[in-house]
Motif scaffolding. Structure first.
Motif, short mmCIF file in Angstrom:
data_model
loop_
_atom_site.label_atom_id
_atom_site.label_comp_id
_atom_site.label_asym_id
_atom_site.label_seq_id
_atom_site.Cartn_x
_atom_site.Cartn_y
_atom_site.Cartn_z
N THR A 65 -12.27 10.27 -6.87
CA THR A 65 -11.27 9.82 -7.75
C THR A 65 -10.23 8.80 -7.67
O THR A 65 -9.63 7.36 -8.07
N GLN A 66 -9.57 9.10 -6.83
CA GLN A 66 -7.90 8.59 -6.32
C GLN A 66 -9.04 7.26 -5.74
O GLN A 66 -7.38 6.52 -5.87
N LEU A 67 -9.43 7.22 -4.87
CA LEU A 67 -9.92 5.83 -3.88
C LEU A 67 -9.59 4.41 -4.97
O LEU A 67 -10.55 3.46 -4.56
N THR A 68 -10.76 5.13 -6.27
CA THR A 68 -10.57 3.80 -6.60
C THR A 68 -9.78 3.40 -7.23
O THR A 68 -10.38 2.83 -7.82
N ASN A 69 -8.29 3.39 -7.55
CA ASN A 69 -7.44 2.84 -7.84
C ASN A 69 -6.70 2.00 -6.93
O ASN A 69 -5.37 3.14 -7.21
N THR A 70 -6.35 2.13 -6.03
CA THR A 70 -5.56 1.10 -5.33
C THR A 70 -5.53 -0.02 -4.84
O THR A 70 -6.74 -0.82 -5.36
N GLN A 128 -5.98 7.75 6.52
CA GLN A 128 -4.59 7.25 5.80
C GLN A 128 -4.49 5.35 6.72
O GLN A 128 -3.92 4.87 5.82
N GLY A 129 -5.23 5.49 8.18
CA GLY A 129 -5.08 3.97 7.80
C GLY A 129 -6.63 3.04 8.74
O GLY A 129 -6.68 2.72 8.76
N ALA A 130 -7.62 3.83 7.54
CA ALA A 130 -8.88 3.88 7.24
C ALA A 130 -8.71 2.57 6.64
O ALA A 130 -8.45 2.87 5.34
N GLY A 131 -9.37 1.21 6.06
CA GLY A 131 -9.68 0.23 5.01
C GLY A 131 -10.85 1.50 4.49
O GLY A 131 -12.08 1.69 5.46
N ASN A 145 -4.64 7.93 1.97
CA ASN A 145 -3.21 8.06 1.96
C ASN A 145 -2.57 8.32 0.68
O ASN A 145 -1.62 7.59 0.03
N GLU A 146 -3.58 9.26 -0.22
CA GLU A 146 -3.09 9.71 -1.14
C GLU A 146 -2.60 11.33 -1.16
O GLU A 146 -2.51 11.86 -1.93
N GLY A 147 -2.95 11.59 0.27
CA GLY A 147 -2.73 13.41 0.73
C GLY A 147 -3.48 13.84 0.74
O GLY A 147 -4.51 13.51 1.32
N THR A 148 -3.59 15.59 1.00
CA THR A 148 -4.20 16.13 1.51
C THR A 148 -4.69 16.58 0.33
O THR A 148 -4.78 16.94 -0.77
N VAL A 149 -6.49 15.90 -0.44
CA VAL A 149 -7.00 16.65 -1.44
C VAL A 149 -8.86 17.09 -1.10
O VAL A 149 -8.66 16.88 0.13
#
Length: 303
Positions: free
Chosen positions: A271-276, A236-239, A260-264
């Motif tokens: 998918t979720q890391l591409t729209n932040t 969660q704390g990483a880029g 940082n989107e939760g536990t996935v």
């Protein structure tokens, strides 16, 4: 030495929560030298709400040879141990080889790397790898002194021209206060928290007249350092960019990855890391709220 072929450029910009930010201008006064040595007239300016450094190459009035044809940033005791990949953003008028020179205290080492700038008048992320190449074995502890940036290599070219620098930082994943690169294989077990940056990409540097293709994969690096029995990876704390968790899931089948989107699961992570969207201060938001610089999908974008 002139570059004779087009390099594949690294297009992923560094996110703002890298482990060692050497300079980003945000805490500097406009019009000041920004903490740089008095070479090439360093001046902090505002560009669309973002502070960056403007430098203007000029004739050398005396003293050190060509001292006004480079920018020089004292880096003090920045931790180069393990984090030996340096990135910064650069804008200049010409396509050219751009050299960086890392000087150790008391002349302990003087390591050079060159990267190709290919976007005249546009910001480009420049990437330099000090974990390979000459003197890399000496760059393992604190004690660096100065990072010099030569937009036209070690020449007097470009006199009178301005160039711009921003977001100079060391990159790489960290476990606690230790660079993951320096850890033993299979040493991270149980619940593991990673900060810094986790990326994957390709670029080429030179230091001897030949271009050396380098590929880095922090996901594979993490997989090597994780024990097969690791149960949780908290990033969660990483880029993060170019997310590829599969290599870790294959080695650690029971691991849970927390972003940082939760536990996935693995597919949801990708998918979720591409729209932040993040502000430069690291605040996550649904979309840019005002004119300025944002981190969108792991890249710095001017809005």
């Amino acid at each position: 030495m002139k570059k004779v072929f087009l390099l594949g450029m690294l297009l992923t910009a560094t996110v703002c929560n890298a482990q060692e930010v050497l300079w980003n201008g945000e805490d500097r006064e406009l019009g000041s030298d920004g903490g740089f040595w008095n070479r090439a007239d360093p001046t902090v300016i505002d560009e669309d709400g973002n502070k960056c450094l403007k430098l203007t190459l000029k004739a050398n009035p005396g003293g050190w040879d060509q001292e006004h044809h480079n920018a020089a940033l004292p880096v003090g005791d920045a931790d180069f141990k393990g984090l030996r990949r340096i990135t910064f953003r650069l804008k200049m008028a010409d396509k050219h080889n751009v050299m960086v020179q890392l000087e150790g205290k008391d002349g302990a080492y003087n390591a050079k790397r060159i990267f190709w700038y290919d976007n005249p008048g546009e910001w480009q992320v420049m990437t330099y790898e000090f974990a390979v190449g000459p003197d890399n074995d000496k760059i393992t502890d604190t004690g660096s002194n100065v990072l010099a940036i030569w937009p036209y290599e070690e020449t007097a070219d470009g006199e009178g021209k301005s160039f711009y620098v921003d977001d100079i930082q060391l990159e790489g994943p960290m476990a606690g206060d230790v660079a993951v690169r320096t850890l033993s294989d299979n040493s991270l077990d149980g619940e593991v928290t990673i900060t810094g940056t986790i990326g994957k990409g390709n670029y080429q540097n030179t230091w001897d007249g030949d271009w050396h293709p380098e590929a880095y994969d922090d996901f594979a690096l993490l997989a090597a350092k994780l024990a097969p029995t690791a149960t949780k990876l908290d990033v969660q704390g990483a880029g993060i960019w170019e997310a590829d968790w599969e290599v870790i899931k294959n080695k650690c089948p029971g691991i849970t990855i927390v972003t940082n989107e939760g536990t996935v699961g693995i597919s949801a992570v990708s998918t979720q890391l591409t729209n932040t969207v993040y502000s430069l201060s690291g605040v996550r938001m649904a979309e840019p709220t005002a004119k300025g610089i944002y981190i969108i999908n792991g890249k710095k974008i001017v809005k």
